[in-house]
Design an enzyme around this catalytic site. Sequence first.
Site, PDB file in Angstrom:
ATOM      1  N   GLY A 138       0.655  -0.715   0.054  1.00  0.00           N
ATOM      2  CA  GLY A 138      -0.089   0.246  -0.230  1.00  0.00           C
ATOM      3  C   GLY A 138       0.709   1.657  -0.334  1.00  0.00           C
ATOM      4  O   GLY A 138       2.575   1.084  -0.102  1.00  0.00           O
ATOM      5  N   PHE A 139       0.234   2.980   0.329  1.00  0.00           N
ATOM      6  CA  PHE A 139       0.615   3.493  -0.270  1.00  0.00           C
ATOM      7  C   PHE A 139       1.875   3.625   1.527  1.00  0.00           C
ATOM      8  O   PHE A 139       3.181   4.127   0.793  1.00  0.00           O
ATOM      9  CB  PHE A 139      -0.057   4.845   0.254  1.00  0.00           C
ATOM     10  CG  PHE A 139       0.337   6.418   0.601  1.00  0.00           C
ATOM     11  CD1 PHE A 139       0.950   6.695  -0.332  1.00  0.00           C
ATOM     12  CD2 PHE A 139      -0.504   6.774   1.162  1.00  0.00           C
ATOM     13  CE1 PHE A 139       1.763   8.223  -0.071  1.00  0.00           C
ATOM     14  CE2 PHE A 139      -0.068   8.174   1.567  1.00  0.00           C
ATOM     15  CZ  PHE A 139       1.390   8.527   1.497  1.00  0.00           C
ATOM     16  N   ILE A 140       1.486   4.002   2.381  1.00  0.00           N
ATOM     17  CA  ILE A 140       2.988   4.007   3.223  1.00  0.00           C
ATOM     18  C   ILE A 140       3.573   2.578   3.653  1.00  0.00           C
ATOM     19  O   ILE A 140       4.264   2.672   4.214  1.00  0.00           O
ATOM     20  CB  ILE A 140       1.424   4.161   4.894  1.00  0.00           C
ATOM     21  CG1 ILE A 140       0.964   6.035   4.923  1.00  0.00           C
ATOM     22  CG2 ILE A 140       2.729   4.612   6.135  1.00  0.00           C
ATOM     23  CD1 ILE A 140       0.102   5.798   6.365  1.00  0.00           C
TER      24      ILE A 140
ATOM     25  N   ASP B  90       0.130  -8.817   1.444  1.00  0.00           N
ATOM     26  CA  ASP B  90      -0.541  -8.069   1.056  1.00  0.00           C
ATOM     27  C   ASP B  90      -1.439  -8.785  -0.183  1.00  0.00           C
ATOM     28  O   ASP B  90      -1.257  -9.803  -0.768  1.00  0.00           O
ATOM     29  CB  ASP B  90      -0.098  -6.536   0.482  1.00  0.00           C
ATOM     30  CG  ASP B  90      -0.980  -5.430  -0.069  1.00  0.00           C
ATOM     31  OD1 ASP B  90      -1.957  -5.377  -0.653  1.00  0.00           O
ATOM     32  OD2 ASP B  90      -0.525  -4.825   0.458  1.00  0.00           O
TER      33      ASP B  90
ATOM     34  N   LEU C 157      -0.311  -2.465   8.854  1.00  0.00           N
ATOM     35  CA  LEU C 157      -0.770  -1.320   8.332  1.00  0.00           C
ATOM     36  C   LEU C 157      -2.331  -2.376   7.387  1.00  0.00           C
ATOM     37  O   LEU C 157      -3.157  -1.274   6.952  1.00  0.00           O
ATOM     38  CB  LEU C 157      -0.215  -1.159   7.438  1.00  0.00           C
ATOM     39  CG  LEU C 157       0.759  -0.894   7.587  1.00  0.00           C
ATOM     40  CD1 LEU C 157       2.545  -0.596   7.199  1.00  0.00           C
ATOM     41  CD2 LEU C 157       0.412   0.898   9.155  1.00  0.00           C
TER      42      LEU C 157
ATOM     43  N   THR D  92     -12.945  -7.110   7.485  1.00  0.00           N
ATOM     44  CA  THR D  92     -11.074  -7.270   7.475  1.00  0.00           C
ATOM     45  C   THR D  92     -10.252  -6.562   8.567  1.00  0.00           C
ATOM     46  O   THR D  92      -9.394  -6.347   9.127  1.00  0.00           O
ATOM     47  CB  THR D  92     -11.243  -5.990   6.015  1.00  0.00           C
ATOM     48  OG1 THR D  92     -11.687  -7.301   4.789  1.00  0.00           O
ATOM     49  CG2 THR D  92      -9.697  -6.154   5.525  1.00  0.00           C
TER      50      THR D  92
ATOM     51  N   ALA E  35      -1.710  -0.070  13.203  1.00  0.00           N
ATOM     52  CA  ALA E  35      -2.062   1.000  12.662  1.00  0.00           C
ATOM     53  C   ALA E  35      -3.206   1.718  12.292  1.00  0.00           C
ATOM     54  O   ALA E  35      -4.450   0.732  12.152  1.00  0.00           O
ATOM     55  CB  ALA E  35      -2.124   1.643  11.200  1.00  0.00           C
TER      56      ALA E  35
ATOM     57  N   TYR F 146     -16.311   2.145   9.824  1.00  0.00           N
ATOM     58  CA  TYR F 146     -14.897   1.817   9.833  1.00  0.00           C
ATOM     59  C   TYR F 146     -14.439   2.584  11.260  1.00  0.00           C
ATOM     60  O   TYR F 146     -13.293   2.400  11.836  1.00  0.00           O
ATOM     61  CB  TYR F 146     -14.892   3.353   8.467  1.00  0.00           C
ATOM     62  CG  TYR F 146     -12.998   2.985   8.308  1.00  0.00           C
ATOM     63  CD1 TYR F 146     -11.517   2.094   8.177  1.00  0.00           C
ATOM     64  CD2 TYR F 146     -12.015   4.571   8.779  1.00  0.00           C
ATOM     65  CE1 TYR F 146     -10.292   2.154   8.332  1.00  0.00           C
ATOM     66  CE2 TYR F 146     -11.000   4.552   8.197  1.00  0.00           C
ATOM     67  CZ  TYR F 146     -10.346   3.509   8.375  1.00  0.00           C
ATOM     68  OH  TYR F 146      -8.886   3.735   7.943  1.00  0.00           O
TER      69      TYR F 146
END
Length: 356
Positions: free
Chosen positions: A14-16, A35, A80, A99, A121, A153
């Site tokens: 992912g991004f981070i 992932d 993460l 998830t 995270a 969320y």
Amino acid sequence: MDRSSKYLVTGGAGFIGSHLVDALLANGHNVVVLDDLTTGRQENLAKAQNNPRFRFFRGSVLDASLVDELVEESDAVIHLAAAVGVKLIVEHPLESFVTNTKGTENVIESTQRHGRRILIASTSEIYGKNSSGPLNETSDRILGSPSVARWSYSTAKAVDEIMAVLYHRERGLRSTVVRFFNTVGPRQSPAYGMVIPRFARQAVRGEPLTIHADGRQRRCFLHVHDAVAALLLLLEHPGAEGETFNIGADDEISIRELADRIIAQAGSVSRLEHLSYADAYGPGFEDMERRVPDTGKLRALTGWQPLRTLADVLADAVADARADWRGGRPLRVPSTPEQRLPLTCGPVAETALAGR
């Protein structure tokens, strides 16, 4: 952790996650990424792929046995992996909730069983509609009705945090929780509602910048490299165990002003276009007027401070948007559940494992 440590990073494509992987490898660590590539991208790990200290596994954190196998082989875990982005949460609330709770439960249980250190995270969404500020780690959560998908969320991540705290208190889990506030930088996709990459891509294409509601909402944006620096400091500090930390910038800007600055940065002819929340996300969507972090706890423990300004953030966002446009890379959208099943990829030794 010493320089020979082996880290498991769930959601590492992912991004981070991918920026963290690059930093860990640069510091001499061994890194395993787990992932499922639902929102992560294989190309985010292009720099890591040729490093002999890196391994990638594709699969799901919902698969407890596979998670346990990787945790056992690691010295520490950075969790993460999650369903992220307002758009994805609103469109797939049940799948996202499962998830974000069951996946974290699997990772925490395995980490505790094997006595590993874990960094988990979380998100500024924890604070819900609390628009006071700056918000510290003990600020109140103010949420709307459970029937509003947006708050699922926040609730799921609160469950994750509660599990981390209780496992620490009752079973000695060596855990640290971090709450990210609006982290931005290269590799961030605009496909899930992230405002800066979306604005940047609209600006470089000369398209209207779509502002939700009146644009007076105020936010703070932190460069991903500063966020990663905070993570590395917390991973190395024994005083971080059992604690929760905000990670974010504290310089506020309205979304309307943000759009104007991105247009100027891109030298664009784009105009502004307002869109109601109902049109963007469906009826009943709720948002907060202001979200500003208090990062005093993080600074006091580690001495951390951001090194990049909002101007740096916007320059990188526009540069990344131009690179995507010139490269002809399409925006990724969430795949169907059937397309997210664990798949075998790479050598036989790296079949079907992983997370975000």
